[in-house]
Design a protein around this motif. Structure first.
Motif, PDB file in Angstrom:
ATOM      1  N   THR A 242       0.842  -1.197   0.000  1.00 17.98           N
ATOM      2  CA  THR A 242       0.000   0.000   0.000  1.00 17.98           C
ATOM      3  C   THR A 242       0.871   1.238   0.000  1.00 17.98           C
ATOM      4  O   THR A 242       2.022   1.199   0.462  1.00 17.98           O
ATOM      5  CB  THR A 242      -0.948   0.055   1.218  1.00 17.98           C
ATOM      6  OG1 THR A 242      -1.764   1.242   1.130  1.00 17.98           O
ATOM      7  CG2 THR A 242      -0.180   0.070   2.527  1.00 17.98           C
ATOM      8  N   ASP A 243       0.332   2.319  -0.554  1.00 20.93           N
ATOM      9  CA  ASP A 243       1.077   3.574  -0.543  1.00 20.93           C
ATOM     10  C   ASP A 243       0.639   4.473   0.607  1.00 20.93           C
ATOM     11  O   ASP A 243       1.085   5.601   0.726  1.00 20.93           O
ATOM     12  CB  ASP A 243       0.902   4.307  -1.881  1.00 20.93           C
ATOM     13  CG  ASP A 243      -0.510   4.859  -2.060  1.00 20.93           C
ATOM     14  OD1 ASP A 243      -1.425   4.379  -1.370  1.00 20.93           O
ATOM     15  OD2 ASP A 243      -0.692   5.756  -2.892  1.00 20.93           O
ATOM     16  N   GLN A 244      -0.248   3.973   1.460  1.00 20.93           N
ATOM     17  CA  GLN A 244      -0.741   4.782   2.564  1.00 20.93           C
ATOM     18  C   GLN A 244       0.233   4.748   3.744  1.00 20.93           C
ATOM     19  O   GLN A 244       0.848   3.724   4.015  1.00 20.93           O
ATOM     20  CB  GLN A 244      -2.108   4.268   3.032  1.00 20.93           C
ATOM     21  CG  GLN A 244      -3.233   4.529   2.055  1.00 20.93           C
ATOM     22  CD  GLN A 244      -3.650   5.987   2.003  1.00 20.93           C
ATOM     23  OE1 GLN A 244      -3.183   6.817   2.791  1.00 20.93           O
ATOM     24  NE2 GLN A 244      -4.545   6.322   1.087  1.00 20.93           N
ATOM     25  N   PRO A 245       0.373   5.866   4.468  1.00 17.37           N
ATOM     26  CA  PRO A 245       1.234   5.873   5.647  1.00 17.37           C
ATOM     27  C   PRO A 245       0.689   4.962   6.739  1.00 17.37           C
ATOM     28  O   PRO A 245      -0.515   4.737   6.837  1.00 17.37           O
ATOM     29  CB  PRO A 245       1.235   7.341   6.093  1.00 17.37           C
ATOM     30  CG  PRO A 245      -0.019   7.905   5.521  1.00 17.37           C
ATOM     31  CD  PRO A 245      -0.272   7.179   4.244  1.00 17.37           C
ATOM     32  N   GLU A 246       1.581   4.459   7.561  1.00 17.66           N
ATOM     33  CA  GLU A 246       1.199   3.529   8.612  1.00 17.66           C
ATOM     34  C   GLU A 246       0.184   4.146   9.575  1.00 17.66           C
ATOM     35  O   GLU A 246      -0.731   3.481  10.051  1.00 17.66           O
ATOM     36  CB  GLU A 246       2.454   3.097   9.372  1.00 17.66           C
ATOM     37  CG  GLU A 246       2.275   1.874  10.235  1.00 17.66           C
ATOM     38  CD  GLU A 246       3.600   1.399  10.783  1.00 17.66           C
ATOM     39  OE1 GLU A 246       4.059   0.342  10.333  1.00 17.66           O
ATOM     40  OE2 GLU A 246       4.179   2.091  11.636  1.00 17.66           O
ATOM     41  N   ARG A 247       0.319   5.424   9.860  1.00 16.71           N
ATOM     42  CA  ARG A 247      -0.631   6.083  10.786  1.00 16.71           C
ATOM     43  C   ARG A 247      -2.051   6.057  10.231  1.00 16.71           C
ATOM     44  O   ARG A 247      -3.009   5.930  10.984  1.00 16.71           O
ATOM     45  CB  ARG A 247      -0.190   7.533  11.042  1.00 16.71           C
ATOM     46  CG  ARG A 247       1.021   7.648  11.957  1.00 16.71           C
ATOM     47  CD  ARG A 247       1.259   9.083  12.364  1.00 16.71           C
ATOM     48  NE  ARG A 247       2.365   9.190  13.307  1.00 16.71           N
ATOM     49  CZ  ARG A 247       2.446  10.142  14.228  1.00 16.71           C
ATOM     50  NH1 ARG A 247       1.502  11.058  14.328  1.00 16.71           N
ATOM     51  NH2 ARG A 247       3.473  10.181  15.039  1.00 16.71           N
ATOM     52  N   PHE A 248      -2.175   6.219   8.919  1.00 18.89           N
ATOM     53  CA  PHE A 248      -3.506   6.167   8.320  1.00 18.89           C
ATOM     54  C   PHE A 248      -4.143   4.797   8.539  1.00 18.89           C
ATOM     55  O   PHE A 248      -5.313   4.688   8.902  1.00 18.89           O
ATOM     56  CB  PHE A 248      -3.422   6.463   6.818  1.00 18.89           C
ATOM     57  CG  PHE A 248      -4.715   6.226   6.086  1.00 18.89           C
ATOM     58  CD1 PHE A 248      -5.718   7.164   6.119  1.00 18.89           C
ATOM     59  CD2 PHE A 248      -4.926   5.049   5.385  1.00 18.89           C
ATOM     60  CE1 PHE A 248      -6.920   6.944   5.454  1.00 18.89           C
ATOM     61  CE2 PHE A 248      -6.119   4.824   4.720  1.00 18.89           C
ATOM     62  CZ  PHE A 248      -7.122   5.775   4.756  1.00 18.89           C
TER      63      PHE A 248
END
Length: 320
Positions: free
Chosen positions: A206-212
């Protein structure tokens, strides 16, 4: 937390050392997962990429941000864009979500139009069809929930066959829950893509940040545990993440619109908040592959879904 885990879930600056050259005949491209609410789009993407990155819930309209999941095989790299269920919007947040889904239709290489195969074609599916016909993006009609079809599904299958035939769409039946038919779907998607490079490192999902992802896992438990009592008036802010050798400490705030919703989330003697935190912590531990301490706070933000400023603060913007 290991470097490998960061490659799986975090944002990074691409470099030649991370992204190899694609072999001859390699294909790549972006596939938009489109459909009306609650047809199993997020479950499907999680199955395809082999890891939970999108939240799932029996409650419709769980997906908000355009979440990209990445599936890399020896033959291709498929970047899935999971979108909110397309519906008639009733507030500013709804307008943003539907607008983003419409933009996704225009910006991807292939659209995977996911429908609920346990029932016949409905008005919501026809509404999505009309939107798809306004774009020139190739469409694959994905008949999900094959495992939930009645014994005699001839009328259901015929309704979708007619829909696909009318627009010359390829049709694939599968179950995102059990995985049945996903190999065929993956092959069909690959066939639709053009030759291309690796867009991301092969082991990224995934390209989403871990916090998201952390915030989404918390929001998922709120939807699962409160159900209809607290609909979609919830936004999660990850305030702090401290990564220590033995444990990851996370502080997060649950934003709601009304005091009554705050009371429901906290519960009698804090029982509901404790249950939400415990369940979310177990999911986040799988993400970070280690122990997690999760502390949750609840704050009232009146009418945040109607406010462009609040929507932007919580990460909900119209995609460009």
């Amino acid at each position: 937390m290991t470097d490998d885990l960061h490659l799986q879930t975090d944002i990074f600056e691409p470099s030649e050392s991370l992204i190899p050259a694609a072999p001859p005949g390699f294909k790549s491209g972006f596939v938009g997962i489109i459909g009306r609410p609650n047809v199993g789009k997020s479950t499907l993407m999680n199955q395809l990429v082999g890891q939970k990155i999108a939240i799932t819930s029996p409650v419709a309209q769980t997906t908000r941000n355009r979440l990209q999941g990445i599936l890399t095989t020896p033959e291709a790299q498929i970047i899935f864009v999971d979108t909110p269920g397309i519906h008639k919007p009733h507030h500013q947040l709804g307008q943003v979500l539907v607008k983003n889904a419409q933009i996704a239709i225009e910006s991807v290489d292939v659209v995977l139009f996911v429908v609920d195969g346990s029932v016949e074609v409905g008005g919501g599916d026809r509404y999505v069809t009309d939107l798809l016909l306004q774009a020139k993006t190739p469409v694959i009609l994905g008949i999900n929930k094959a495992d939930q079809q009645p014994a005699d599904a001839q009328a259901i299958d015929q309704s979708y066959a007619e829909l696909a035939g009318a627009h010359e769409w390829t049709m694939v039946k599968f179950s995102a829950l059990t995985g049945t038919g996903l190999d065929t779907l993956q092959t069909t998607l690959t066939e639709q893509l053009e030759p291309g490079p690796y867009y991301y490192p092969p082991n990224l999902v995934t390209d989403q940040p871990e916090r998201f992802i952390m915030g989404e896992l918390i929001r998922e438990q709120i939807l699962l545990l409160t159900r209809e009592e607290v609909p979609h008036s919830v936004a999660i802010a990850i305030d702090r993440v401290d990564e220590e050798p033995e444990i990851t400490r996370i502080l997060a705030t649950i934003h709601v619109e009304r005091d009554s919703q705050k009371g429901i989330i906290i519960g009698k003697g804090g029982s509901m908040l404790k249950a939400i935190g415990s369940a979310a912590r177990q999911q986040i531990q799988k993400l970070v592959m280690g122990k997690v301490y999760l502390e949750l706070f609840v704050k009232v933000q009146p009418k945040w879904r109607q406010s462009r400023t609040r929507l932007a603060e919580f990460g909900y913007r119209v995609e460009t």
